[in-house]
Write an enzyme that holds these catalytic residues in place. Structure first.
Site, PDB file in Angstrom:
ATOM      1  N   ARG A   1       0.866  -1.169   0.000  1.00 48.58           N
ATOM      2  CA  ARG A   1       0.000   0.000   0.000  1.00 48.58           C
ATOM      3  C   ARG A   1       0.903   1.219   0.000  1.00 48.58           C
ATOM      4  O   ARG A   1       2.022   1.165   0.514  1.00 48.58           O
ATOM      5  CB  ARG A   1      -0.909   0.024   1.253  1.00 48.58           C
ATOM      6  CG  ARG A   1      -2.042  -0.984   1.235  1.00 48.58           C
ATOM      7  CD  ARG A   1      -3.090  -0.665   0.160  1.00 48.58           C
ATOM      8  NE  ARG A   1      -4.169  -1.661   0.104  1.00 48.58           N
ATOM      9  CZ  ARG A   1      -4.141  -2.750  -0.670  1.00 48.58           C
ATOM     10  NH1 ARG A   1      -3.102  -3.000  -1.435  1.00 48.58           N
ATOM     11  NH2 ARG A   1      -5.170  -3.578  -0.672  1.00 48.58           N
TER      12      ARG A   1
ATOM     13  N   HIS B   1      -2.374   0.515  -9.709  1.00 45.80           N
ATOM     14  CA  HIS B   1      -2.882  -0.501  -8.780  1.00 45.80           C
ATOM     15  C   HIS B   1      -3.386  -1.712  -9.586  1.00 45.80           C
ATOM     16  O   HIS B   1      -4.534  -2.138  -9.456  1.00 45.80           O
ATOM     17  CB  HIS B   1      -3.998   0.065  -7.890  1.00 45.80           C
ATOM     18  CG  HIS B   1      -4.122  -0.682  -6.587  1.00 45.80           C
ATOM     19  ND1 HIS B   1      -4.335  -0.067  -5.376  1.00 45.80           N
ATOM     20  CD2 HIS B   1      -4.042  -2.009  -6.316  1.00 45.80           C
ATOM     21  CE1 HIS B   1      -4.400  -0.980  -4.408  1.00 45.80           C
ATOM     22  NE2 HIS B   1      -4.219  -2.169  -4.958  1.00 45.80           N
TER      23      HIS B   1
END
Lengths: 309, 309
Positions: free
Chosen positions: B224, B272
């Site tokens: 993340r 992502h």
């Protein structure tokens, strides 16, 4: 002590360096400077001129720059009482597979496209096919082709191999012979070319064979430049028939400055770097085994001429 | 019994189909048709609207459409007494490994550099280290981390894994615990971050920990964005301490237009996309676990909120 070196595709200096690291003294002889044949104790060769090896009366070992040795034993004059050591270069196989994995994944997962998006600050995800729905076709099933097939199959890709003679590999659909080339190409959503350059493979990737491939296919060439008809590939890239290419080999190398390949947005040029450890690791391998021989140990693996390997 | 479904990037019909196969009766509720909140026993979500989950008084399980759960626990109103089941998807594991393999090979074999050379028509081959001399360090040894370790090890890389709790894997040096982080990082010529985001991993990659890494290291972040202190990474890229980075995750997503990441020459931005949940396989996994729950069994893996994953 002198070492006779002959490999048309390589220059002696890389070998001089590798030998220089492993051996205290190196007297490298080539066709250009043979010197006294009596000095030569080791021959390091790929396809030496016919009759050459028999001219070295004090030859102790012949080192093949390759896994095979027919390029040496083909010559009826080769002194077969001299042990032949063949090359064991797993590194080359592994390195080539790494190159192929990289480019298959690069195209499969849109990294080419993401790089272009980054230049325009575009955050957009593209859905890719499941690996098992992506057909990868590998032309050429030598040790390298088989290894690449296996590794791609391990990653879930649907892999088809095509070769001249019949091969088999679990989990890979192996086709062979000229008659099945069209079938293989019709699946080639990603085409990997590993074929050796022969009269049969020269210009193999041309307008006609490209037409056999699915629209929007990718081409990864790790073979030799002359297997591809340059203008036909260019045309296919321009129409979108071929979506993109990763080319490591070219007809003229270094690739000339005026070649269109350099600037085509759908072409990735690498400088014949797919498995360059060939020369380096081969030279290291052979140097270390000459070192063994000079210390009275036996180099290996020595070819069993009855068995043929 | 009703299932609340929310994932902005997917349409409900794929899920309806998968659930229909696994369950005798499916009443799928979406933002467009919530119906009576009392009916909802299961929530299948990625980043649901704030406050939504607390409106279902009879909620038995929350299924995360992803390996992480911060998109659920971020909402202070999420009813944390309801067990959260995270996605364990073999496809996701394979896809993440593909992403990691791609970037490790990309940096290891200089493809980044070759792309820049191509722009300048430079034909120059760079010698790379043998794979077994390239240290790759993977932070986070969940199912995905272990799979990536195995595949990199299979390609000959020298792999070190680091995790909070002790793990073991043949051919991989597994370190664990905060005390060994420095040791792990000191080897990280290529660093792959797969850690879940927890208070302990937030800002883990910072000036101090980057200093522990070898000069010229590469960073691949698939965790993340908040695990990295952005300015510290930028500084390290500018000094060359970090040679290049492949970043798939960012503190703010979509990555804002004014972020320096977009234009930094040593940064590769992907949106992502390392292992986006595969609709089909995720739906199958979750449907089978709802089926378990309806039969009185426990779905798994249930997230330990103390631990954070």
């Amino acid at each position: 002590m002198a070492i006779y070196f002959h490999w048309e595709q390589s220059t002696a200096d890389i070998w001089q360096d590798a030998f220089g690291t492993a051996l205290s003294h190196v007297d490298l002889r080539t066709e250009q400077a043979l010197g006294d044949p009596k000095d030569v104790q080791f021959a390091v060769v790929w396809a030496p001129p016919k009759g050459r090896l028999k001219q070295f009366p004090n030859l102790k070992y012949i080192f093949s720059i390759g896994a095979g040795v027919t390029h040496i034993t083909d010559d009826p004059d080769t002194p077969l009482h001299v042990p032949i050591v063949r090359l064991q270069d797993d590194m080359l196989v592994q390195d080539m597979s790494c190159h192929i994995l990289h480019w298959v994944l690069h195209f499969h997962r849109f990294y080419d496209l993401y790089k272009r998006q980054q230049a325009e600050k575009v955050w957009k995800r593209h859905l890719y096919r499941d690996n098992q729905e992506r057909n990868v076709v590998i032309l050429g099933l030598g040790q390298t082709g088989l290894d690449a097939c296996q590794r791609l199959s391990d990653l879930g890709f649907k892999v088809t191999g095509w070769s001249k003679s019949q091969k088999s590999l679990t989990g890979v659909d192996c086709l062979h012979g000229e008659g099945s080339l069209r079938h293989a190409l019709s699946r080639a959503s990603i085409l990997v070319n590993l074929l050796p350059l022969t009269p049969e493979t020269t210009d193999l990737i041309n307008k006609e064979t490209i037409e056999m491939m699915p629209d929007g296919a990718f081409v990864i060439n790790c073979s030799r430049g002359a297997t591809i008809v340059d203008d036909d590939l260019r045309q296919a890239l321009n129409t979108g028939k071929i979506e993109a290419a990763a080319l490591d080999v070219f007809r003229d190398e270094p690739l000339p400055q005026n070649e269109w390949y350099w600037t085509h947005p759908k072409v990735n040029v690498t400088p014949h770097a797919a498995a360059p450890s060939n020369e380096r690791s081969a030279a290291q391998f052979i140097a270390s085994h000459i070192h063994r021989a000079l210390n009275g140990e036996k180099p290996w693996p020595i070819v069993d001429l009855q068995r043929g390997y």
